[in-house]
Design a protein around this motif. Structure first.
Motif, PDB file in Angstrom:
ATOM      1  N   VAL A 124       0.838  -1.200   0.000  1.00 21.08           N
ATOM      2  CA  VAL A 124       0.000   0.000   0.000  1.00 21.08           C
ATOM      3  C   VAL A 124       0.880   1.261   0.000  1.00 21.08           C
ATOM      4  O   VAL A 124       0.559   2.242  -0.675  1.00 21.08           O
ATOM      5  CB  VAL A 124      -0.962  -0.012   1.211  1.00 21.08           C
ATOM      6  N   VAL A 125       1.991   1.203   0.731  1.00 19.90           N
ATOM      7  CA  VAL A 125       2.931   2.341   0.743  1.00 19.90           C
ATOM      8  C   VAL A 125       3.377   2.628  -0.698  1.00 19.90           C
ATOM      9  O   VAL A 125       3.377   3.786  -1.145  1.00 19.90           O
ATOM     10  CB  VAL A 125       4.155   2.040   1.640  1.00 19.90           C
ATOM     11  N   ALA A 126       3.733   1.573  -1.428  1.00 23.70           N
ATOM     12  CA  ALA A 126       4.162   1.740  -2.817  1.00 23.70           C
ATOM     13  C   ALA A 126       3.032   2.316  -3.663  1.00 23.70           C
ATOM     14  O   ALA A 126       3.253   3.209  -4.493  1.00 23.70           O
ATOM     15  CB  ALA A 126       4.632   0.407  -3.385  1.00 23.70           C
ATOM     16  N   GLY A 127       1.810   1.827  -3.438  1.00 20.81           N
ATOM     17  CA  GLY A 127       0.647   2.337  -4.172  1.00 20.81           C
ATOM     18  C   GLY A 127       0.439   3.826  -3.928  1.00 20.81           C
ATOM     19  O   GLY A 127       0.185   4.595  -4.857  1.00 20.81           O
ATOM     20  N   VAL A 128       0.570   4.225  -2.663  1.00 23.22           N
ATOM     21  CA  VAL A 128       0.403   5.642  -2.305  1.00 23.22           C
ATOM     22  C   VAL A 128       1.498   6.484  -2.975  1.00 23.22           C
ATOM     23  O   VAL A 128       1.210   7.557  -3.543  1.00 23.22           O
ATOM     24  CB  VAL A 128       0.458   5.810  -0.760  1.00 23.22           C
ATOM     25  N   LEU A 129       2.718   5.996  -2.945  1.00 23.13           N
ATOM     26  CA  LEU A 129       3.825   6.741  -3.557  1.00 23.13           C
ATOM     27  C   LEU A 129       3.619   6.894  -5.069  1.00 23.13           C
ATOM     28  O   LEU A 129       3.880   7.959  -5.640  1.00 23.13           O
ATOM     29  CB  LEU A 129       5.165   6.039  -3.280  1.00 23.13           C
ATOM     30  N   ILE A 130       3.153   5.832  -5.698  1.00 24.44           N
ATOM     31  CA  ILE A 130       2.937   5.883  -7.159  1.00 24.44           C
ATOM     32  C   ILE A 130       1.856   6.916  -7.500  1.00 24.44           C
ATOM     33  O   ILE A 130       2.051   7.772  -8.369  1.00 24.44           O
ATOM     34  CB  ILE A 130       2.568   4.489  -7.717  1.00 24.44           C
ATOM     35  N   ILE A 131       0.733   6.851  -6.802  1.00 26.22           N
ATOM     36  CA  ILE A 131      -0.359   7.789  -7.094  1.00 26.22           C
ATOM     37  C   ILE A 131       0.092   9.228  -6.796  1.00 26.22           C
ATOM     38  O   ILE A 131      -0.171  10.162  -7.570  1.00 26.22           O
ATOM     39  CB  ILE A 131      -1.630   7.418  -6.276  1.00 26.22           C
ATOM     40  N   GLY A 132       0.806   9.401  -5.669  1.00 25.57           N
ATOM     41  CA  GLY A 132       1.291  10.745  -5.308  1.00 25.57           C
ATOM     42  C   GLY A 132       2.275  11.289  -6.326  1.00 25.57           C
ATOM     43  O   GLY A 132       2.152  12.436  -6.788  1.00 25.57           O
ATOM     44  N   ALA A 133       3.246  10.454  -6.702  1.00 26.94           N
ATOM     45  CA  ALA A 133       4.263  10.889  -7.673  1.00 26.94           C
ATOM     46  C   ALA A 133       3.625  11.162  -9.035  1.00 26.94           C
ATOM     47  O   ALA A 133       3.970  12.139  -9.710  1.00 26.94           O
ATOM     48  CB  ALA A 133       5.343   9.820  -7.801  1.00 26.94           C
ATOM     49  N   MET A 134       2.675  10.320  -9.401  1.00 32.56           N
ATOM     50  CA  MET A 134       2.025  10.482 -10.707  1.00 32.56           C
ATOM     51  C   MET A 134       1.197  11.769 -10.753  1.00 32.56           C
ATOM     52  O   MET A 134       1.267  12.536 -11.720  1.00 32.56           O
ATOM     53  CB  MET A 134       1.133   9.276 -10.976  1.00 32.56           C
ATOM     54  N   THR A 135       0.437  12.010  -9.681  1.00 29.94           N
ATOM     55  CA  THR A 135      -0.380  13.231  -9.642  1.00 29.94           C
ATOM     56  C   THR A 135       0.509  14.462  -9.729  1.00 29.94           C
ATOM     57  O   THR A 135       0.267  15.377 -10.523  1.00 29.94           O
ATOM     58  CB  THR A 135      -1.213  13.264  -8.328  1.00 29.94           C
ATOM     59  N   ASN A 136       1.571  14.474  -8.926  1.00 34.99           N
ATOM     60  CA  ASN A 136       2.487  15.615  -8.921  1.00 34.99           C
ATOM     61  C   ASN A 136       3.200  15.758 -10.270  1.00 34.99           C
ATOM     62  O   ASN A 136       3.307  16.869 -10.808  1.00 34.99           O
ATOM     63  CB  ASN A 136       3.498  15.428  -7.784  1.00 34.99           C
ATOM     64  N   GLY A 137       3.667  14.636 -10.793  1.00 32.94           N
ATOM     65  CA  GLY A 137       4.395  14.670 -12.066  1.00 32.94           C
ATOM     66  C   GLY A 137       3.528  15.208 -13.195  1.00 32.94           C
ATOM     67  O   GLY A 137       3.990  16.005 -14.020  1.00 32.94           O
ATOM     68  N   MET A 138       2.255  14.800 -13.206  1.00 29.78           N
ATOM     69  CA  MET A 138       1.364  15.266 -14.276  1.00 29.78           C
ATOM     70  C   MET A 138       1.075  16.766 -14.136  1.00 29.78           C
ATOM     71  O   MET A 138       0.953  17.469 -15.130  1.00 29.78           O
ATOM     72  CB  MET A 138       0.065  14.454 -14.268  1.00 29.78           C
ATOM     73  N   VAL A 139       0.991  17.229 -12.883  1.00 28.76           N
ATOM     74  CA  VAL A 139       0.782  18.670 -12.673  1.00 28.76           C
ATOM     75  C   VAL A 139       2.002  19.438 -13.191  1.00 28.76           C
ATOM     76  O   VAL A 139       1.878  20.445 -13.895  1.00 28.76           O
ATOM     77  CB  VAL A 139       0.532  18.983 -11.169  1.00 28.76           C
ATOM     78  N   LEU A 140       3.204  18.930 -12.868  1.00 25.43           N
ATOM     79  CA  LEU A 140       4.435  19.598 -13.335  1.00 25.43           C
ATOM     80  C   LEU A 140       4.511  19.607 -14.868  1.00 25.43           C
ATOM     81  O   LEU A 140       5.067  20.529 -15.457  1.00 25.43           O
ATOM     82  CB  LEU A 140       5.673  18.893 -12.773  1.00 25.43           C
ATOM     83  N   MET A 141       3.964  18.576 -15.480  1.00 28.49           N
ATOM     84  CA  MET A 141       4.002  18.499 -16.952  1.00 28.49           C
ATOM     85  C   MET A 141       2.801  19.201 -17.591  1.00 28.49           C
ATOM     86  O   MET A 141       2.590  19.087 -18.799  1.00 28.49           O
ATOM     87  CB  MET A 141       4.020  17.023 -17.387  1.00 28.49           C
ATOM     88  N   ASN A 142       2.042  19.910 -16.737  1.00 32.73           N
ATOM     89  CA  ASN A 142       0.857  20.656 -17.204  1.00 32.73           C
ATOM     90  C   ASN A 142      -0.171  19.775 -17.912  1.00 32.73           C
ATOM     91  O   ASN A 142      -0.804  20.192 -18.878  1.00 32.73           O
ATOM     92  CB  ASN A 142       1.267  21.789 -18.151  1.00 32.73           C
ATOM     93  N   VAL A 143      -0.331  18.574 -17.397  1.00 33.93           N
ATOM     94  CA  VAL A 143      -1.340  17.675 -17.985  1.00 33.93           C
ATOM     95  C   VAL A 143      -2.726  18.156 -17.529  1.00 33.93           C
ATOM     96  O   VAL A 143      -2.933  18.472 -16.349  1.00 33.93           O
ATOM     97  CB  VAL A 143      -1.102  16.206 -17.540  1.00 33.93           C
ATOM     98  N   ASN A 144      -3.643  18.199 -18.453  1.00 36.54           N
ATOM     99  CA  ASN A 144      -5.012  18.618 -18.201  1.00 36.54           C
ATOM    100  C   ASN A 144      -5.638  17.825 -17.030  1.00 36.54           C
ATOM    101  O   ASN A 144      -5.452  16.621 -16.925  1.00 36.54           O
ATOM    102  CB  ASN A 144      -5.786  18.345 -19.508  1.00 36.54           C
TER     103      ASN A 144
END
Lengths: 314, 219
Positions: free
Chosen positions: A266-286
């Motif tokens: 679950v820790v890994a799942g949380v990290l993936i979702i967190g990193a993905m959300t942040n990464g997409m914001v940084l890449m200006n994904v809609n």
């Protein structure tokens, strides 16, 4: 251990590392200390709420009220502090007690009345979303004391956010419950074979009450952290959070069929979702595209779980 | 291993409800000549059904192991020390920790008691709550339940023994579960063995206790 086994055993962590590398290549600001601190703040809400959701999914249940509990706790705590001028600590405790009681109500509907978990918690979701609107009149509530920043904005030595520490403590408690306590054994047993667990002497109904109460408690705590971080209680604060939390848990290897899963995944799942959300914001994904991506990830995670189950059976 | 069966005790081992078994135990202990295992049978019953915390609450410690061991197997890669302690406790609970020193009559009594617990487990495997899928929303078909029961039977016994390196200690339990599964399902022993053949290598690979001799389980 050969390479194939290693990859199979650590797939989730390898996905996380690959994702970090991709986002870092796409945007060099991704792995800066400042952004890592921001990610740790963002994932705190997911991480805390995931602990309770893990317990629920382990017994082959579901809690769709997590998002609305987060919203109601936001509004209720803010209302107590701002409208009634209540002491911060008392308001926080009352808000978490309310969240736990909502969990108990879910437990009552599922365990005593026998309503399927998905329907019972969906009803709760609707009820308490409406209750939050009634309490706030549909308006945001802000104007908390500076002390309230403690849960979401304060960082030790400017580097370790308190909310990240709260998340780590919650995950550690979750891991302890699953691996070291009788209750953890009961969760796996009920998820594996509920009827046999009951015949062996476990009071299944009581354990279900406890699990839904814990789910409410952790959702409430996540709501407090979110309120402190945003500094304003919104009626849409927890909107859709249940799906993000379910995605974290299922992505972390907790089986939707119950009885299988561990907190480290679950820790890994949380990290993936967190990193993905942040990464997409940084890449200006809609924003809407972000929702599509998260939905696809949830479908893939559940699909992999089902396929592995089929392969195991054959 | 050959386990003897005392025909006079047939009903006691066929009945699944603890209350009825208790009455039968008391009745048969008095009416049937002692085959050398009467005291041990009583000890087994008390160990299996007495709740140490609440005297009036009847539990089933042997059935509990049938439920719990598959769960432990499925998370076997995690928290080695904890799993080791769990296995030691499980063996103690079902009298297997001292099974190698038991006499033949006691081994047979333990085998039939374990078979009774396994029968009680398999009796739940056709129930509506067994093997449900997708967060409890989809009920399993009878075929899916049968597959799941086979998986549970193997991993709670042979699978767990292989991945903990305790094959010798768990032999009576393995025999009891396999034989009872054969009794529950047509061609059950063959299905049990076929499932084992497909998953044995994986379970052996999970045996960290034997691989890491430094922290190997006490035998």
């Amino acid at each position: 251990m050969n390479v194939k086994q290693f990859i199979k055993g650590n797939a989730i962590w390898l996905v996380f590392i690959a994702m970090v590398i991709i986002f870092e290549v796409a945007n060099p600001n991704f792995l800066t200390p400042r952004n890592i601190i921001a990610i740790s703040r963002q994932i705190a809400v997911y991480g805390i709420a995931s602990v309770g959701m893990t317990f629920v999914i382990l017994i082959a249940g579901i809690d769709l009220s997590t998002g609305s509990i987060i919203t109601l706790v936001n509004i209720f705590c803010a209302w107590l502090m701002v409208s009634l001028g209540m002491n911060m600590w008392i308001a926080v405790i009352l808000a978490i007690v309310l969240a736990t009681l909502i969990g108990v109500l879910n437990g009552f509907m599922v365990s005593t009345i026998g309503i399927p978990a998905i329907i019972a918690t969906f009803a709760s979701q609707t009820i308490f979303e409406g209750a939050a609107y009634l309490l706030s009149g549909g308006l945001p509530i802000s104007g908390f004391t500076k002390d309230f920043d403690l849960f979401g904005r304060t960082a030790i030595a400017g580097a370790v956010p308190i909310c990240a520490i709260i998340m780590v403590v919650c995950l550690a408690i979750g891991s302890f419950i699953l691996n070291k306590s009788y209750f953890g054994r009961y969760f796996y047993a009920i998820g594996g074979n509920e009827e046999a667990a009951e015949l062996s002497g476990i009071r299944v109904a009581r354990v279900k009450y406890l699990i839904y109460a814990l789910s409410g408690f952790f959702a409430g705590l996540a709501g407090i952290v979110m309120l402190s971080r945003t500094g304003s209680a919104q009626n849409t604060a927890g909107l859709g959070y249940e799906f993000d939390v379910i995605t974290c848990v299922v992505l972390g290897g907790v089986s939707v069929n119950g009885g299988v899963g561990k907190m480290s995944g679950v820790v890994a799942g949380v990290l993936i979702i967190g990193a993905m959300t942040n990464g997409m914001v940084l890449m200006n994904v809609n924003t809407y595209l972000q929702m599509v991506v998260k939905g696809v990830i949830l479908a893939i995670a559940v699909g992999i779980d089902c396929m592995s189950k089929k392969r195991q059976a054959s | 291993m050959i386990y003897t069966f005392n025909e006079a005790w047939r009903e006691y081992y066929e009945v699944l409800e603890p209350e009825k078994r208790k009455a039968l135990l008391e009745k048969l202990s008095k009416s049937v000549p002692d085959d050398g295992a009467n005291r041990f049978r009583k000890k087994l019953f008390e160990q299996r059904h007495t709740d140490p915390k609440k005297a009036d609450h009847m539990i089933d410690l042997f059935l509990w192991q049938c439920v719990y061991l598959p769960g432990l197997y499925r998370k076997r890669n995690f928290f080695l020390f904890n799993a080791r302690q769990e296995m030691q406790r499980a063996l103690k609970d079902i009298f297997l920790d001292g099974s190698v020193r038991m006499n033949a009559a006691e081994k047979s009594a333990l085998y039939w008691e374990l078979r009774n617990a396994a029968a009680r487990y398999f009796a739940t495997c056709s129930g509506s709550r067994y093997g449900n899928k997708f967060l409890g929303m989809k009920h399993a078909t009878m075929e899916e339940k049968r597959e799941r029961a086979c998986e549970d039977a193997w991993i709670m016994s042979r699978g767990m023994a292989l991945c903990s390196g305790l094959e010798k200690e768990m032999q009576i339990f393995i025999d009891a579960v396999r034989d009872e599964y054969d009794n529950y399902e047509v061609g059950g022993a063959d299905k049990f063995d076929a499932y084992g053949a497909a998953h044995e290598a994986q379970a052996r690979r999970s045996n960290r206790w034997d691989r890491q001799n430094k922290i190997g389980i006490k035998k």
